[in-house]
Enzyme design. Structure first.
Site, short mmCIF file in Angstrom:
data_model
loop_
_atom_site.label_atom_id
_atom_site.label_comp_id
_atom_site.label_asym_id
_atom_site.label_seq_id
_atom_site.Cartn_x
_atom_site.Cartn_y
_atom_site.Cartn_z
N PHE A 219 0.80 -1.25 -0.02
CA PHE A 219 -0.03 0.10 0.10
C PHE A 219 0.88 1.26 0.06
CE2 PHE A 219 -2.23 2.50 3.77
CZ PHE A 219 -2.67 3.55 2.69
N ASN B 70 8.62 -9.29 -1.64
CA ASN B 70 8.57 -10.70 -1.78
C ASN B 70 7.02 -11.05 -1.90
OD1 ASN B 70 6.98 -10.36 0.72
ND2 ASN B 70 8.46 -11.94 1.87
N TYR C 158 4.51 -6.70 17.34
CA TYR C 158 4.76 -6.07 16.21
C TYR C 158 5.44 -4.62 16.60
CZ TYR C 158 3.26 -2.56 12.45
OH TYR C 158 3.58 -1.37 11.43
N ASN D 157 -2.08 5.17 11.98
CA ASN D 157 -3.09 4.66 11.10
C ASN D 157 -3.29 5.19 9.65
OD1 ASN D 157 -4.66 3.09 13.10
ND2 ASN D 157 -4.28 4.83 14.12
N ILE E 73 -18.02 -3.29 11.85
CA ILE E 73 -17.93 -4.17 13.16
C ILE E 73 -16.89 -3.32 14.02
CG2 ILE E 73 -17.19 -6.25 14.16
CD1 ILE E 73 -18.04 -7.66 11.87
N ARG F 194 -8.49 7.50 17.61
CA ARG F 194 -7.34 7.29 16.60
C ARG F 194 -7.17 8.46 15.65
NH1 ARG F 194 -7.09 3.58 19.10
NH2 ARG F 194 -6.81 1.47 18.85
N1 LIG Z 1 -0.51 1.10 7.22
C1 LIG Z 1 -0.37 1.63 8.33
O1 LIG Z 1 -1.53 2.40 8.83
C2 LIG Z 1 0.86 1.72 8.85
C3 LIG Z 1 0.88 2.29 10.09
C4 LIG Z 1 2.17 2.24 10.73
C5 LIG Z 1 3.45 1.70 10.26
N2 LIG Z 1 3.18 1.28 8.85
C6 LIG Z 1 4.41 0.69 8.44
O2 LIG Z 1 4.49 1.00 7.07
C7 LIG Z 1 5.04 0.04 6.31
C8 LIG Z 1 4.13 -0.12 5.06
O3 LIG Z 1 2.96 -0.72 5.53
P1 LIG Z 1 1.61 -0.96 4.43
O4 LIG Z 1 0.46 -0.52 5.08
O5 LIG Z 1 1.95 -0.44 3.00
O6 LIG Z 1 1.72 -2.43 4.42
P2 LIG Z 1 1.51 -3.48 2.95
O7 LIG Z 1 1.40 -5.04 3.57
O8 LIG Z 1 0.71 -3.27 2.12
O9 LIG Z 1 3.18 -3.39 2.72
C9 LIG Z 1 4.10 -4.21 3.11
C10 LIG Z 1 4.97 -4.80 1.86
O10 LIG Z 1 6.18 -5.50 2.55
C11 LIG Z 1 6.18 -6.83 1.89
N3 LIG Z 1 6.95 -7.64 2.63
C12 LIG Z 1 6.50 -8.17 3.77
N4 LIG Z 1 7.41 -9.03 4.14
C13 LIG Z 1 8.50 -8.98 3.32
C14 LIG Z 1 9.85 -9.52 3.17
N5 LIG Z 1 10.32 -10.50 4.14
N6 LIG Z 1 10.59 -9.24 2.03
C15 LIG Z 1 10.08 -8.33 1.30
N7 LIG Z 1 8.94 -7.86 1.14
C16 LIG Z 1 8.05 -7.96 2.42
C17 LIG Z 1 4.64 -7.13 1.74
O11 LIG Z 1 4.53 -7.90 0.56
C18 LIG Z 1 4.08 -5.76 1.19
O12 LIG Z 1 3.97 -5.57 0.05
C19 LIG Z 1 5.29 -1.10 7.18
O13 LIG Z 1 6.61 -1.15 7.55
C20 LIG Z 1 4.37 -0.98 8.11
O14 LIG Z 1 4.81 -1.42 9.50
C21 LIG Z 1 1.90 1.12 8.25
#
Ligand SMILES: NC(=O)c1ccc[n+]([C@@H]2O[C@H](COP(=O)([O-])OP(=O)(O)OC[C@H]3O[C@@H](n4cnc5c(N)ncnc54)[C@H](O)[C@@H]3O)[C@@H](O)[C@H]2O)c1
Length: 322
Positions: A18, A39, A151, A180, A209, A218
């Site tokens: 995302f 991946n 996490y 978020n 839900i 939030r």
């Molecule tokens: N979306 C949120 O609200 C939010 C909030 C706080 C932090 N984050 C952080 O932002 C970052 C992006 O989150 P997102 O919402 O886009 O999530 P997402 O799951 O859409 O993106 C994470 C990506 O990492 C890839 N991935 C997972 N394990 C992997 C590995 N071992 N090697 C290579 N790629 C791998 C997944 O395939 C995925 O495409 C993350 O680090 C997440 O922890 C997101």
């Protein structure tokens, strides 16, 4: 925002996810040469539909647990935006060791490859989950950190490694604690954030839900503001080792969110279903963003209403196939 990335060589980890795919598109628009790595554990190639048409984009299906691969790929990289992660809080409660291997082990691999290859900057996707259930609100960067999920603990360990790599090796590292995030390309799946899950339900005429009583507050941050924060961090000077909250800084209760979403979708007749709170979920969480405003010059441009309108407009164009 006019920030010059023309010709900069950028590695985006988690590029098919995302946030990573939205970053990738913006960097390409700004003339950067982008290498995307994912991946595909949670990411989708369709998120890279625009990027893949651009000759200055390269994609690698690869894992951040593969240090040798990272060492190879980081050879000519100027900046790394590290988004790849095991992203689900409830999944991390079920699978803490996997979460640690990807989030801590993978991040350490990135940092070390960046150190060996003299990468200029690493911008890390941290999370509001590092704060845990501390009572003080809003959350400030200098507060005590008491994560309540594997996490959150893993993200905090990553932040500590970033700081250590800055102090010990002089690596330019910056951590952004996202609050978020929501917007186009966020998945509607059990482990996603609440907004895409509810959007899918509302579209199917099902009640949203709520876990708990819905009075938890939030900060919901629109993806374009998160992209802006990364752009600002990517070009910032002399802030190595720093951590910044990135949020809308405009908290609402989950109950209120449900009301706004039903209204924006034209489905006010739907109700709300309540169920037990989830382990690892934080009661209240919203950001103090004074530090990001002062140092990064970060200014969120979207509130929950305008962000949801933009997101729902995009969702309609896809017939709500999130
Ligand atoms: N979306 C949120 O609200 C939010 C909030 C706080 C932090 N984050 C952080 O932002 C970052 C992006 O989150 P997102 O919402 O886009 O999530 P997402 O799951 O859409 O993106 C994470 C990506 O990492 C890839 N991935 C997972 N394990 C992997 C590995 N071992 N090697 C290579 N790629 C791998 C997944 O395939 C995925 O495409 C993350 O680090 C997440 O922890 C997101």
């Amino acid at each position: 925002m006019i920030l010059d990335l023309e010709g900069t060589k950028i590695l985006v980890t988690g590029a098919a996810g995302f946030i990573g795919s939205n970053l990738t598109d913006t960097f390409l628009e700004k003339g950067a040469h982008v290498i995307g790595l994912d991946n595909l554990f949670n990411g989708r190639m369709e998120n890279l539909g625009i990027a893949l048409q651009n000759p200055i984009f390269t994609f690698h299906k690869a894992d951040i647990r593969d240090y040798d691969f990272l060492l190879e790929i980081c050879k000519d990289i100027d900046i790394i935006f590290h988004e790849a992660a095991f992203t689900s809080v409830p999944q991390s409660v079920k699978m803490p060791i996997s979460c640690n291997e990807v989030n801590v082990g993978g991040t350490l691999n990135i940092l070390n490859a960046a150190r060996v290859r003299d990468v200029e900057a690493i911008i890390f996707a941290s999370s509001s989950s590092v704060y845990g259930d501390t009572p003080t609100l809003p959350k400030r960067e200098d507060m005590s950190l008491i994560p309540i999920s594997p996490y959150g603990a893993a993200k905090l360990a990553c932040e500590k490694y970033l700081y250590t790599y800055y102090k010990v090796y002089g690596l330019n590292t910056i951590a952004l604690r996202y609050f978020n995030v929501y917007g186009p390309r966020q998945k509607d799946s059990t482990y996603s954030g609440v907004i895409p899950i509810w959007l899918g339900r509302i579209y199917r005429n099902e009640n949203p839900i709520v876990f708990g009583d819905g009075e938890q507050r939030r900060d919901f941050t629109y993806i374009k503001d998160v992209v802006d924060a990364n752009l600002l961090a990517g070009v910032a000077k002399n802030i190595s080792g720093e951590v910044f909250n990135i949020g809308a800084s405009s908290p609402i209760t989950v109950n209120k969110l449900a009301v706004i979403m039903k209204k924006v979708c034209g489905k006010e007749h739907l109700g709300i279903d309540y169920t037990d709170p989830r382990p690892g979920d934080i009661r209240d969480s919203f950001a103090d963003i004074v530090k990001a405003k002062e140092i990064l010059k970060f200014e969120p441009k979207f509130n929950i209403q305008t962000g949801l309108e933009a997101y729902i407009e995009w969702s309609k164009s896809r017939n709500f196939a999130l």
